[in-house]
Design a protein around this motif. Structure first.
Motif, PDB file in Angstrom:
ATOM      1  N   ASP A   1      37.570  41.902  48.441  1.00 13.38           N
ATOM      2  CA  ASP A   1      38.060  41.139  49.586  1.00 13.38           C
ATOM      3  C   ASP A   1      39.253  40.308  49.112  1.00 13.38           C
TER       4      ASP A   1
ATOM      5  N   ARG B   1      38.709  28.441  40.671  1.00  9.73           N
ATOM      6  CA  ARG B   1      38.620  29.331  41.828  1.00  9.73           C
ATOM      7  C   ARG B   1      39.882  30.197  41.911  1.00  9.73           C
TER       8      ARG B   1
ATOM      9  N   SER C   1      31.507  36.048  41.592  1.00  8.99           N
ATOM     10  CA  SER C   1      30.993  36.082  42.966  1.00  8.99           C
ATOM     11  C   SER C   1      31.989  35.439  43.911  1.00  8.99           C
ATOM     12  N   VAL C   2      31.892  35.851  45.186  1.00 12.93           N
ATOM     13  CA  VAL C   2      32.554  35.097  46.239  1.00 12.93           C
ATOM     14  C   VAL C   2      31.816  33.768  46.360  1.00 12.93           C
TER      15      VAL C   2
ATOM     16  N   GLY D   1      29.582  30.937  47.250  1.00 11.77           N
ATOM     17  CA  GLY D   1      28.420  30.864  48.125  1.00 11.77           C
ATOM     18  C   GLY D   1      27.588  32.122  48.172  1.00 11.77           C
ATOM     19  N   GLN D   2      27.994  33.179  47.468  1.00 10.15           N
ATOM     20  CA  GLN D   2      27.246  34.434  47.471  1.00 10.15           C
ATOM     21  C   GLN D   2      26.635  34.698  46.090  1.00 10.15           C
ATOM     22  N   ASP D   3      25.776  35.732  46.013  1.00 13.08           N
ATOM     23  CA  ASP D   3      25.099  36.058  44.756  1.00 13.08           C
ATOM     24  C   ASP D   3      26.102  36.532  43.714  1.00 13.08           C
ATOM     25  N   ARG D   4      25.783  36.230  42.460  1.00 11.87           N
ATOM     26  CA  ARG D   4      26.663  36.613  41.362  1.00 11.87           C
ATOM     27  C   ARG D   4      26.461  38.085  41.012  1.00 11.87           C
ATOM     28  N   GLN D   5      27.542  38.716  40.574  1.00 14.23           N
ATOM     29  CA  GLN D   5      27.520  40.130  40.215  1.00 14.23           C
ATOM     30  C   GLN D   5      28.122  40.301  38.816  1.00 14.23           C
TER      31      GLN D   5
ATOM     32  N   TYR E   1      37.032  33.492  44.804  1.00 16.20           N
ATOM     33  CA  TYR E   1      36.052  33.880  43.795  1.00 16.20           C
ATOM     34  C   TYR E   1      35.964  32.826  42.696  1.00 16.20           C
TER      35      TYR E   1
ATOM     36  N   ALA F   1      39.155  36.552  50.047  1.00 15.60           N
ATOM     37  CA  ALA F   1      38.021  35.728  49.618  1.00 15.60           C
ATOM     38  C   ALA F   1      38.402  34.884  48.404  1.00 15.60           C
TER      39      ALA F   1
END
Length: 293
Positions: free
Chosen positions: A88, A119, A60-61, A63-67, A93, A91
């Motif tokens: 992105d 990161r 994930s980026v 702070g965003q939801d995991r994929q 990750y 960004a």
């Protein structure tokens, strides 16, 4: 037979312990989780090779939801290609490698063991490959032009592979390190263009010069600014022409000396020839008999 029985017992005990651990969800955590990225082809890598369990990668980026990547779910591989997943480039990750039951297996554990990566930012962290470079020397030998081919990346847009120039745009520069072919002293220059002109001093004209070129991204941290250096390319050693080496004045003086020497030789030859003729004529006169009176 006794030794064989002991081996069977040991193998049975080992499998019993292993199956008990798997059933209770005690899967080994992934180790050495790291990113490997070259020209924006980005892999997440880890170890060890799983036995009777599998791995799933979540990313994930920040702070965003995991994929998840469909190719990296319940896999027995130890790497996951996330090139097309990290869309992105600027960004940052992070990724987790989860240890789970093998494909088709089940477990009653709620949260599987996982290991988190460091990161990673593609724009800042991918390694840039070496460019291809060709050399062109001007007719007057005062300039050498380097033509740099921007390396292609693993990214595509409209079915076209993007170059590092497409990604970095004005942030891309090239650092050139060059030297005389027979020297160890080096010079360094930087260019914002893929066509780099090197002005040569008079004493360097016609001599072979060797060049290495590497991508330079000044916005990155110092340890990530430079890409791989190109293969060394050299201009031909043409040497100085006769006129360049000695100069017009020296050549003119030399020509005057040559003309003077030739003139002296000719004059000496003419004088010798005249003397020889006079002597021959005199001998002829002395050999003529007197006429009768």
């Amino acid at each position: 037979m006794l030794k064989t029985g002991k081996m069977v017992c040991l193998m049975t005990l080992f499998m019993t312990v292993l199956l008990t651990d798997i059933a209770s969800g005690e899967y080994p955590k992934a180790q050495n989780v790291s990113w490997s990225s070259f020209n924006f082809k980005t892999l997440l890598m880890w170890s060890p090779k799983p036995v009777n369990y599998s791995y799933t990668v979540e990313y994930s980026v920040l702070g965003q939801d995991r994929q998840t990547n469909p190719h990296c779910i319940r896999t027995t591989e130890t790497e996951c290609d996330l090139t097309t997943s990290l869309t992105d480039m600027n960004a940052t990750y992070s990724a987790d490698v989860l240890s789970e039951p093998p494909l088709g297996g089940t477990s009653d554990i709620i949260e599987f063991p996982h290991t988190r990566s460091e990161r990673f930012c593609p724009y800042k962290d991918t390694q840039i490959g070496r460019p291809e470079v060709t050399v062109e020397v001007s007719e007057d030998k005062r300039k050498i032009t380097l033509h740099v081919k921007d390396p292609l990346t693993a990214l595509f847009r409209d079915s076209r592979a993007l170059s590092i120039r497409d990604v970095f745009a004005d942030d891309l520069q090239y650092r050139v390190t060059y030297r005389k072919a027979q020297s160890t002293g080096k010079k360094v220059t930087t260019s914002e263009s893929s066509v780099i002109v090197i002005e040569l001093r008079n004493e360097d004209r016609g001599q072979s010069n060797c060049f290495n070129v590497q991508a330079f991204i000044p916005s990155r941290s110092p340890d990530q600014q430079l890409g791989e250096p190109s293969h060394t390319v050299c201009s031909p050693d043409e040497g100085q022409t006769f006129f360049e080496e000695y100069g017009i004045g020296v050549i003119a003086f030399g020509l005057l000396i040559i003309v003077a020497v030739i003139s002296a030789v000719i004059a000496f030859t003419v004088v010798c020839c005249r003397r020889s003729r006079r002597r021959a004529n005199q001998r002829e006169k002395e050999g003529v008999p007197l006429r009768a009176v």
